[in-house]
Design a protein around this motif. Structure first.
Motif, PDB file in Angstrom:
ATOM      1  N   VAL A   8       0.851  -1.192   0.000  1.00 24.63           N
ATOM      2  CA  VAL A   8       0.000   0.000   0.000  1.00 24.63           C
ATOM      3  C   VAL A   8       0.885   1.239   0.000  1.00 24.63           C
ATOM      4  CG1 VAL A   8      -1.857   1.220   1.200  1.00 24.63           C
ATOM      5  CG2 VAL A   8      -1.744  -1.290   1.282  1.00 24.63           C
ATOM      6  N   ASN A 233       2.273  -2.065   4.425  1.00 23.23           N
ATOM      7  CA  ASN A 233       1.324  -0.959   4.418  1.00 23.23           C
ATOM      8  C   ASN A 233       1.988   0.353   4.842  1.00 23.23           C
ATOM      9  OD1 ASN A 233      -0.951   0.606   4.568  1.00 23.23           O
ATOM     10  ND2 ASN A 233      -2.194  -0.989   5.535  1.00 23.23           N
ATOM     11  N   TYR A 240      -5.324   3.278   9.795  1.00 22.48           N
ATOM     12  CA  TYR A 240      -5.653   1.858   9.597  1.00 22.48           C
ATOM     13  C   TYR A 240      -6.550   1.363  10.739  1.00 22.48           C
ATOM     14  CZ  TYR A 240      -5.427  -3.158   9.173  1.00 22.48           C
ATOM     15  OH  TYR A 240      -5.793  -4.468   9.060  1.00 22.48           O
TER      16      TYR A 240
END
Ligand code: UDP
Length: 375
Positions: A8, A233, A240
């Motif tokens: 990500v 990520n 998150y």
């Protein structure tokens, strides 16, 4: 069968992990970015009309002492030499070198200090003697005294971080070298360069691999996780976890552009250490590799702000004297540790005020650790 990995964010953190895993030949990497471009905050496309390469998220200067990281990135780009210099524009005095050096002191105090011993003796007359300097203000005052600290650091820091120098952790200010000589360079690192075809060129080459696929303008969604063996990520770790323990503070910057026919400034980026709203101004023509035949100056001024004021663009993790943001981050970290399939990376994922080379170093480490236990 190659295992599927989701990365990500296409900034330095994500691109480094993606490339390193892809190079192992054992994984298929899908890398996504919520923006419509790769390269994260290093994105620096050429504006065809202006004939200038402009760093969309503010000037990024590559500097490192880590030959290994430089060699690694050199696989993806050629470089142009560039030693970064900054000057502060001081009312009534004009441009002076920053970090403060001999010439800065001579100009501000109308002195003629001739050598390092002179400079040290003069600073000795100015400096404070805080016994246990506990914050950025006391650290600066112990080197430069009250007046210079106010002139160069206190007002700038108030704009930059929205907080007093007394509340800022010393490490943030310690990014700037202390000079007693005539050295006008902003950094001391032995490697200082700019990518020959922009950071964008570097990222294009880095992500150009048969086992890497890219989807842009794509928001991460937790529902994606089930389709992948592992997720690296680089999104903000508090985002998150839906900010369940509270939002981590980040600072952001708004950029104001101005096209102007005649303009001169002594260095590519100048600092405004006064009480105005701007911190820096960049003349893009002056960075190597950025002027592609421009016939006008294009200036970018920076106005620091909270990230809420800038479309939730989180640029800088905050480090205060009381350590509260880092304590909050550690709570998120504990949650993250419970997720065996997820590794947080980068400035926002690890909540560290990384420079580019440090992000690359840490992401290489993360990727290598993953490769070692996933044979
Ligand atoms: N700083 C300052 N005056 C300056 C330049 C820097 O007070 O003219 C302080 C400020 O708090 C800033 C920190 O030093 O955030 C680190 O500066 P640096 O140039 O490394 O910031 P960056 O380029 O990462 O925004």
């Amino acid at each position: 069968m190659k295992k599927n990995i989701l990365v990500v964010g296409t900034g330095f953190a994500g691109a480094t992990v993606a490339r390193e895993l892809a190079d192992s030949g054992r994984f298929k990497i899908h890398i996504i970015d919520k923006r419509d471009h790769i390269a994260g905050n290093a994105f620096d496309p050429v504006d065809d009309q202006l004939k200038l390469r402009i760093h969309r998220y503010g000037p990024h200067i590559f500097h490192t002492n880590d030959q290994r990281i430089f060699d690694y990135l050199s696989r993806f780009t050629q470089w142009l030499p560039y030693i970064h210099q900054v000057q502060a524009l001081v009312e009534g005095t004009g441009y002076v070198p920053l970090p403060i050096n001999r010439s800065t002191l001579n100009k501000i105090y109308n002195k003629s200090l001739t050598d390092e011993a002179d400079v040290k003796a003069f600073l000795e007359t100015l400096r404070c003697h805080h016994k246990h300097p506990a914050n950025a203000r006391e650290m600066a005052e112990n080197i430069y005294g009250v007046e210079l600290t106010e002139l160069f650091f206190a007002r700038y820091t108030l704009k930059m971080w929205g907080m007093s120098l007394s509340d800022l952790a010393s490490e943030v200010l310690a990014r700037l070298p202390v000079r007693y000589d005539d050295n006008v360079n902003y950094f001391d690192d032995k490697i200082q360069v700019m990518p020959a075809h922009g950071y964008l060129g570097l990222f294009e080459t880095m992500l150009d691999h048969p086992d890497i696929s890219i989807t842009l303008a794509c928001q991460f969604d937790k529902a994606m996780e089930k389709d992948y063996e592992h997720v690296f990520n680089s999104m903000p770790i508090d985002a998150y976890f839906n900010e369940q323990f509270g939002a981590l503070p980040y600072r952001s910057i708004q950029f104001v552009h101005e096209q102007i026919e005649q303009h001169h400034q002594p260095v590519p980026t100048i600092n405004f250490t006064n009480q105005g709203i701007y911190t820096r101004q960049t003349d893009w023509r002056l960075y190597p590799g950025c002027d592609l035949g421009a016939n006008q100056a294009f200036l970018t001024k920076e106005i620091p702000c909270s990230y809420e004021e800038n479309n939730f663009e989180r640029y800088y993790p905050v480090k205060t004297v009381d350590g509260a943001p880092q304590r909050l981050y550690r709570r998120y970290c504990e949650e993250a540790r419970k997720l065996a399939h997820m590794t947080f990376i980068g400035r926002c994922g690890q909540y560290i005020y990384y420079d580019m080379h440090q992000v690359v170093a840490n992401s290489l480490k993360m990727a290598k650790e993953y490769l070692a236990v996933n044979r």
